[in-house]
Design a protein around this motif. Structure first.
Motif, PDB file in Angstrom:
ATOM      1  N   ALA A   2    -115.031 -38.602  17.471  1.00 60.21           N
ATOM      2  CA  ALA A   2    -113.897 -38.261  18.338  1.00 60.21           C
ATOM      3  C   ALA A   2    -112.884 -37.450  17.550  1.00 60.21           C
ATOM      4  O   ALA A   2    -112.879 -37.470  16.326  1.00 60.21           O
ATOM      5  N   THR A   3    -112.027 -36.757  18.261  1.00 60.88           N
ATOM      6  CA  THR A   3    -110.920 -36.070  17.605  1.00 60.88           C
ATOM      7  C   THR A   3    -109.891 -37.130  17.207  1.00 60.88           C
ATOM      8  O   THR A   3    -109.496 -37.950  18.033  1.00 60.88           O
ATOM      9  N   LEU A 123     -96.207 -33.454  23.119  1.00 62.40           N
ATOM     10  CA  LEU A 123     -97.444 -33.710  23.852  1.00 62.40           C
ATOM     11  C   LEU A 123     -98.247 -32.430  24.083  1.00 62.40           C
ATOM     12  O   LEU A 123     -99.478 -32.438  23.988  1.00 62.40           O
ATOM     13  N   THR A 124     -97.563 -31.345  24.354  1.00 62.32           N
ATOM     14  CA  THR A 124     -98.241 -30.052  24.531  1.00 62.32           C
ATOM     15  C   THR A 124     -98.948 -29.658  23.242  1.00 62.32           C
ATOM     16  O   THR A 124    -100.081 -29.163  23.264  1.00 62.32           O
ATOM     17  N   LYS A 128    -103.044 -29.269  22.634  1.00 63.53           N
ATOM     18  CA  LYS A 128    -103.625 -28.058  22.045  1.00 63.53           C
ATOM     19  C   LYS A 128    -104.591 -28.430  20.919  1.00 63.53           C
ATOM     20  O   LYS A 128    -105.685 -27.881  20.815  1.00 63.53           O
ATOM     21  N   LEU A 129    -104.195 -29.387  20.095  1.00 63.72           N
ATOM     22  CA  LEU A 129    -105.054 -29.808  18.989  1.00 63.72           C
ATOM     23  C   LEU A 129    -106.375 -30.388  19.474  1.00 63.72           C
ATOM     24  O   LEU A 129    -107.435 -30.058  18.936  1.00 63.72           O
ATOM     25  N   LYS A 179    -110.687 -33.738  26.877  1.00 56.74           N
ATOM     26  CA  LYS A 179    -109.660 -32.877  26.301  1.00 56.74           C
ATOM     27  C   LYS A 179    -108.319 -33.114  26.985  1.00 56.74           C
ATOM     28  O   LYS A 179    -107.482 -32.243  27.040  1.00 56.74           O
ATOM     29  N   SER A 180    -108.132 -34.304  27.504  1.00 55.12           N
ATOM     30  CA  SER A 180    -106.896 -34.642  28.191  1.00 55.12           C
ATOM     31  C   SER A 180    -105.986 -35.441  27.272  1.00 55.12           C
ATOM     32  O   SER A 180    -106.430 -36.380  26.613  1.00 55.12           O
TER      33      SER A 180
END
Length: 190
Positions: A2-3, A123-124, A128-129, A179-180
């Motif tokens: 996972a990221t 959060l934005t 993006k990351l 990706k949320s």
């Protein structure tokens, strides 16, 4: 896999010790802050990290550079993860704010950046990351208010307060490989 994102508040500064609002004032780490960053870097050196993102303010950049020396990964500076703009209160203590603007100074704008906008900015950036660094391990060196407000909005069940200790790390994992930004879980907070 996972990221994974490790959110780190910069090391301590003289203004932290004096309880002065720093905001976007460009205050460097003091000796204690350098020692904190060095200790954190040594601890992180036993882990695998792919990249570091840092606020462009000196105290965060210094923390990131100390960690980067141990990890040997690239560092990217980004003003989107800088601290809240504290407007007129920057450089003042709570006592000085009460003297100047009264006990209800928090109810005045005093040129401060809106708290919801700070959280949205954080959060934005995190979103993006997770979109651009899928299955990577990313350190983000930032500031107490930005991290605290972002976490409070992202995971209100885990973060009722916004205070973050200097050089503390909060590990977030993206869930279900989505990706949320809404799909994060807290792995640890130390």
């Amino acid at each position: 896999m996972a990221t994974t994102i490790g959110l780190i508040r910069h090391g301590v500064t003289e203004w932290n010790n004096l309880s002065k609002a720093q905001g976007i004032s460009d205050i460097p780490l003091n000796e204690e802050g350098v020692e904190q960053a060095t200790a954190l870097a040594k601890r992180l050196s036993s882990e695998e990290w792919d990249v570091i993102f840092s606020s462009n303010l000196t105290r965060a950049r210094q923390t990131a550079e100390i960690i980067q020396q141990c990890l040997g990964v690239p560092v990217f500076n980004d003003e989107r993860i800088r601290e809240i703009d504290c407007g007129l209160i920057e450089g003042t203590t709570e006592e000085e704010r009460i003297t100047r603007w009264g006990a209800n100074w928090r109810e005045q704008t005093l040129g401060m950046e809106d708290l919801k906008m700070v959280a949205k900015r954080g959060l934005t950036f995190l979103e993006k990351l997770i979109k651009e660094y899928v299955d990577k391990r990313i350190l983000v060196i930032s500031h107490g208010a930005l991290i605290g407000l972002s976490l409070q909005h992202l995971l209100p069940q885990h973060f009722q307060k916004t205070y973050i200790d200097n050089t503390s790390i909060t590990i977030l994992d993206a869930v279900n490989h989505t990706k949320s930004i809404d799909e994060f879980i807290v792995v640890s907070n130390y």
